[in-house]
Write a protein that holds these residues in place. Structure first.
Motif, PDB file in Angstrom:
ATOM      1  N   ARG A 225       0.837  -1.209   0.000  1.00 42.69           N
ATOM      2  CA  ARG A 225       0.000   0.000   0.000  1.00 42.69           C
ATOM      3  C   ARG A 225       0.871   1.257   0.000  1.00 42.69           C
ATOM      4  NH1 ARG A 225      -5.415  -0.412  -1.138  1.00 42.69           N
ATOM      5  NH2 ARG A 225      -5.752   1.475   0.078  1.00 42.69           N
ATOM      6  N   LEU A 226       2.015   1.202   0.701  1.00 40.79           N
ATOM      7  CA  LEU A 226       2.906   2.351   0.728  1.00 40.79           C
ATOM      8  C   LEU A 226       3.564   2.595  -0.633  1.00 40.79           C
ATOM      9  CD1 LEU A 226       4.754   1.983   4.156  1.00 40.79           C
ATOM     10  CD2 LEU A 226       3.071   3.713   3.533  1.00 40.79           C
ATOM     11  N   LEU A 227       3.810   1.498  -1.375  1.00 43.59           N
ATOM     12  CA  LEU A 227       4.544   1.600  -2.638  1.00 43.59           C
ATOM     13  C   LEU A 227       3.644   1.606  -3.867  1.00 43.59           C
ATOM     14  CD1 LEU A 227       7.403  -0.963  -1.845  1.00 43.59           C
ATOM     15  CD2 LEU A 227       7.476   1.527  -1.598  1.00 43.59           C
ATOM     16  N   ARG A 228       2.334   1.651  -3.674  1.00 38.90           N
ATOM     17  CA  ARG A 228       1.414   1.431  -4.784  1.00 38.90           C
ATOM     18  C   ARG A 228       1.545   2.454  -5.902  1.00 38.90           C
ATOM     19  NH1 ARG A 228      -4.391   3.036  -1.984  1.00 38.90           N
ATOM     20  NH2 ARG A 228      -3.809   5.130  -1.308  1.00 38.90           N
ATOM     21  N   ASP A 229       1.993   3.671  -5.594  1.00 40.47           N
ATOM     22  CA  ASP A 229       2.083   4.713  -6.625  1.00 40.47           C
ATOM     23  C   ASP A 229       3.438   4.746  -7.316  1.00 40.47           C
ATOM     24  OD1 ASP A 229      -0.528   5.587  -6.173  1.00 40.47           O
ATOM     25  OD2 ASP A 229       0.108   6.880  -4.516  1.00 40.47           O
ATOM     26  N   ASP A 230       4.342   3.863  -6.906  1.00 41.65           N
ATOM     27  CA  ASP A 230       5.660   3.821  -7.548  1.00 41.65           C
ATOM     28  C   ASP A 230       5.503   3.265  -8.972  1.00 41.65           C
ATOM     29  OD1 ASP A 230       8.265   2.543  -8.382  1.00 41.65           O
ATOM     30  OD2 ASP A 230       8.898   3.490  -6.495  1.00 41.65           O
ATOM     31  N   PRO A 231       6.012   3.944 -10.004  1.00 42.10           N
ATOM     32  CA  PRO A 231       5.863   3.471 -11.386  1.00 42.10           C
ATOM     33  C   PRO A 231       6.431   2.073 -11.615  1.00 42.10           C
ATOM     34  CG  PRO A 231       6.647   5.738 -11.352  1.00 42.10           C
ATOM     35  CD  PRO A 231       6.711   5.255  -9.938  1.00 42.10           C
ATOM     36  N   HIS A 232       7.520   1.745 -10.911  1.00 47.43           N
ATOM     37  CA  HIS A 232       8.113   0.414 -11.072  1.00 47.43           C
ATOM     38  C   HIS A 232       7.161  -0.662 -10.551  1.00 47.43           C
ATOM     39  CE1 HIS A 232      11.917   2.145 -12.319  1.00 47.43           C
ATOM     40  NE2 HIS A 232      11.912   2.925 -11.242  1.00 47.43           N
TER      41      HIS A 232
ATOM     42  N   LEU B 189      -0.664  -8.985  -7.507  1.00 49.34           N
ATOM     43  CA  LEU B 189      -2.102  -8.844  -7.281  1.00 49.34           C
ATOM     44  C   LEU B 189      -2.381  -7.840  -6.160  1.00 49.34           C
ATOM     45  CD1 LEU B 189      -4.923  -9.712  -8.093  1.00 49.34           C
ATOM     46  CD2 LEU B 189      -4.739 -11.644  -6.500  1.00 49.34           C
ATOM     47  N   LEU B 190      -1.579  -7.887  -5.089  1.00 55.02           N
ATOM     48  CA  LEU B 190      -1.734  -6.916  -4.006  1.00 55.02           C
ATOM     49  C   LEU B 190      -1.504  -5.492  -4.520  1.00 55.02           C
ATOM     50  CD1 LEU B 190       0.081  -8.709  -1.015  1.00 55.02           C
ATOM     51  CD2 LEU B 190      -2.374  -8.367  -1.312  1.00 55.02           C
ATOM     52  N   ALA B 191      -0.463  -5.331  -5.362  1.00 59.00           N
ATOM     53  CA  ALA B 191      -0.178  -4.010  -5.911  1.00 59.00           C
ATOM     54  C   ALA B 191      -1.307  -3.542  -6.821  1.00 59.00           C
ATOM     55  CB  ALA B 191       1.146  -4.049  -6.676  1.00 59.00           C
ATOM     56  N   HIS B 192      -1.844  -4.455  -7.627  1.00 67.62           N
ATOM     57  CA  HIS B 192      -2.966  -4.108  -8.508  1.00 67.62           C
ATOM     58  C   HIS B 192      -4.183  -3.664  -7.702  1.00 67.62           C
ATOM     59  CE1 HIS B 192      -6.021  -4.392 -11.628  1.00 67.62           C
ATOM     60  NE2 HIS B 192      -6.684  -5.249 -10.862  1.00 67.62           N
ATOM     61  N   ASP B 193      -4.511  -4.418  -6.661  1.00 68.01           N
ATOM     62  CA  ASP B 193      -5.672  -4.074  -5.825  1.00 68.01           C
ATOM     63  C   ASP B 193      -5.454  -2.738  -5.118  1.00 68.01           C
ATOM     64  OD1 ASP B 193      -6.921  -6.368  -6.619  1.00 68.01           O
ATOM     65  OD2 ASP B 193      -6.480  -7.507  -4.791  1.00 68.01           O
ATOM     66  N   ALA B 194      -4.207  -2.506  -4.667  1.00 64.19           N
ATOM     67  CA  ALA B 194      -3.916  -1.233  -3.992  1.00 64.19           C
ATOM     68  C   ALA B 194      -4.075  -0.060  -4.946  1.00 64.19           C
ATOM     69  CB  ALA B 194      -2.500  -1.273  -3.419  1.00 64.19           C
ATOM     70  N   GLN B 195      -3.616  -0.241  -6.182  1.00 59.25           N
ATOM     71  CA  GLN B 195      -3.748   0.830  -7.178  1.00 59.25           C
ATOM     72  C   GLN B 195      -5.210   1.078  -7.520  1.00 59.25           C
ATOM     73  OE1 GLN B 195      -1.294  -0.780 -10.251  1.00 59.25           O
ATOM     74  NE2 GLN B 195       0.564  -0.632  -9.000  1.00 59.25           N
ATOM     75  N   GLN B 196      -6.004   0.009  -7.639  1.00 62.86           N
ATOM     76  CA  GLN B 196      -7.418   0.165  -7.947  1.00 62.86           C
ATOM     77  C   GLN B 196      -8.155   0.867  -6.816  1.00 62.86           C
ATOM     78  OE1 GLN B 196      -8.829  -0.666 -11.023  1.00 62.86           O
ATOM     79  NE2 GLN B 196      -6.628  -0.805 -11.414  1.00 62.86           N
ATOM     80  N   ALA B 197      -7.758   0.598  -5.566  1.00 60.52           N
ATOM     81  CA  ALA B 197      -8.413   1.228  -4.417  1.00 60.52           C
ATOM     82  C   ALA B 197      -8.134   2.716  -4.367  1.00 60.52           C
ATOM     83  CB  ALA B 197      -7.949   0.566  -3.128  1.00 60.52           C
TER      84      ALA B 197
END
Length: 521
Positions: free
Chosen positions: A422-429, A513-521
């Motif tokens: 959740r902390l890293l969700r906006d990182d482009p990488h 999948l966690l990163a995808h869900d965090a970005q969608q949220a």
């Protein structure tokens, strides 16, 4: 509420009248009642009649030569008594043929009843004094009424335009040129306006000010009640108003009228203003834009205990602020509640140092019926509260992403990898990694939720990984047979080109999948 102009008619004090240039020409001397020189002079009245008291309505400065009182000590004493009964502001005696020196009988009588008595040692045209004072009073009254109407027009226009409470208070503070404070009946601060340093000075001393709130006005502290229809629910204070007192009272009353009207038209209540105050405070704490030390006076004035306390920041997703506040009161826990953005509600508990923060937080969560409470670790220093608020928000964000089997009170240690993502969700990488790992399913998402759609297979994958790759539990949660689940897992592996039985590959897909869900949220 309504206010009559007669009641608020501007006045000069006796002391101010005696400093006027025309009066100084008569060499005035206060011979009695010196402690009452701040009495208001509402009007000046020239009278030689012995029974002048019956002609007065209170607040007059009476000018006389005493020609009808000379040689009759009884009449002199009664004259002073009649002025006292009529609540005259002062009596001014012009010395001359009737009284070449201040008469002892009148002086002693005035001193006993606290009536200021002034003698003029030089001949002085009373008409000059009456003209000077009356013109000043009229100018003051006109200025006060003009200010009152200007404020009323401005505030009414703001209310009609739908301006928020703070905008009204800012306008009032601009007209009054002093801090403005709105409180509830418990003298807790609901809103403020004015220059920030001046407001902070007021709030730092608020405990003393609140204790004296029921006392008389003085030193520019002017109050007006907030309420209507027989119900009083608050107060507005002008703190240190430096203008004319009567004009300040008019301004305070016009401000109170506007606030009551604002409440009626917006359907607000004093309780809603309390929520707005808490929301402003907690939002500023969480953002970190305003240093915590600068927010301490606001917290104290809002009724939050801050000395030698343990602070527990909490965030509840989809919580009802009114219900959370009710639970706090039920459990007797000091704290403030405010709704933040994205459907989150923040709670800041203030506990005594000898109280068990973990137990009390658990008791609070248990009352909320299947609602997960995100909690930061307790803070014993006020300066650490903003970091705690952000920590609780971070935990709440991680919980919102769909973690299973969490305790009623969730802390940072409970969100593990999900919290880091959740902390890293906006990182482009991280975004590129998630899209690359899940491309085989994402390219087919949004076309439906059937078992073979991208969304449907993502849901199965999410459950399968969240349950630790437990096939029986996953099949049960999706209400399908095990053979049907196997077919879906095979489809997932085929589209992603991975082997979910391989731990490293499964872990990579899980993180994506966690990163995808965090970005969608």
């Amino acid at each position: 509420m309504t206010t009559t102009l007669d009641h608020l008619e501007p006045a000069l004090s006796v002391r101010q009248v005696l400093t006027l240039e025309r009066v100084l020409a008569g060499e005035p001397e206060v011979v009695a009642g010196a402690a009452q020189l701040d009495r208001a002079v509402r009007w000046v009245h020239v009278a030689e009649a012995a029974d002048v008291g019956v002609m007065l309505s209170g607040g007059e400065m009476v000018l006389t030569t005493g020609v009808l009182l000379a040689g009759d000590e009884g009449a002199q004493a009664e004259y002073i008594q009649s002025l006292h009964r009529a609540e005259a502001a002062a009596v001014v005696l012009g010395l001359g043929r009737a009284f070449p020196a201040p008469p002892d009988v009148m002086r002693r009588a005035a001193e006993r009843c606290g009536l200021p008595m002034v003698v003029l040692h030089r001949p002085f045209p009373f008409a000059d004094l009456t003209e000077e004072v009356q013109s000043r009073l009229v100018r003051r009254k006109f200025a006060a009424v003009s200010l009152s109407e200007a404020v009323r027009t401005t505030l009414t226009g703001l209310i009609t335009a739908g301006a928020p409470l703070q905008r009204l208070l800012d306008e009032i503070a601009q007209h009054s040129a002093c801090p403005v404070v709105v409180t509830n009946l418990a003298h807790r601060v609901l809103a403020t306006a004015g220059e920030r340093p001046a407001v902070d000075d007021v709030l730092r001393d608020w405990e003393r000010i609140a204790r004296q709130a029921g006392g008389s006005e003085g030193d520019g502290w002017i109050r007006a009640e907030l309420g209507g229809r027989g119900e009083r629910w608050g107060e507005i204070l002008l703190c240190g108003y430096r203008g004319d007192t009567a004009a300040g009272r008019l301004l305070a009353d016009r401000a109170a009228e506007a606030l009551v009207l604002h409440r009626m038209l917006a359907g607000n209540s004093a309780h809603t203003w309390e929520e707005q105050s808490a929301q402003s405070l907690l939002t500023d704490l969480a953002s970190g834009v305003v240093p915590a030390r600068q927010l301490l006076p606001r917290a104290r004035a809002a009724g939050l205990p801050v000395n030698r306390r343990t602070f527990v920041p909490l965030v509840v997703r989809d919580g009802d602020p009114a219900e959370l506040d009710r639970v706090l009161r039920l459990l007797g826990l000091p704290g403030i509640v405010a709704e933040l953005a994205d459907g989150a509600t923040a709670v800041l508990l203030s506990l005594a140092r000898d109280q068990d923060a973990a137990v009390l937080t658990a008791n609070f969560a248990a009352r909320l019926k299947e609602t997960v409470v995100a909690a930061a670790d307790p803070r014993t220093a006020w300066d650490d509260v903003p970091a705690g608020m952000r920590e609780a928000q971070h935990v709440a964000d991680a919980v919102a992403s769909g973690a299973l089997d969490l305790p009623a009170v969730v802390r940072l240690k409970d969100v593990h990898l999900r919290g880091l993502i959740r902390l890293l969700r906006d990182d482009p990488h991280v975004q590129s990694f998630a899209e690359r790992e899940l491309d085989g399913l994402l390219c087919d998402s949004g076309t439906g939720t059937g078992s073979g759609s991208g969304d449907g297979l993502l849901a199965v994958l999410r459950t399968y990984l969240a349950t630790g790759r437990n096939k029986s539990r996953t099949a049960q949660l999706h209400h399908v047979s095990r053979p049907a689940l196997y077919r879906r897992l095979e489809a997932i592996q085929g589209r992603l080109g991975v082997d979910l039985d391989d731990f490293e590959q499964a872990a990579s897909v899980h993180i994506a999948l966690l990163a995808h869900d965090a970005q969608q949220a």
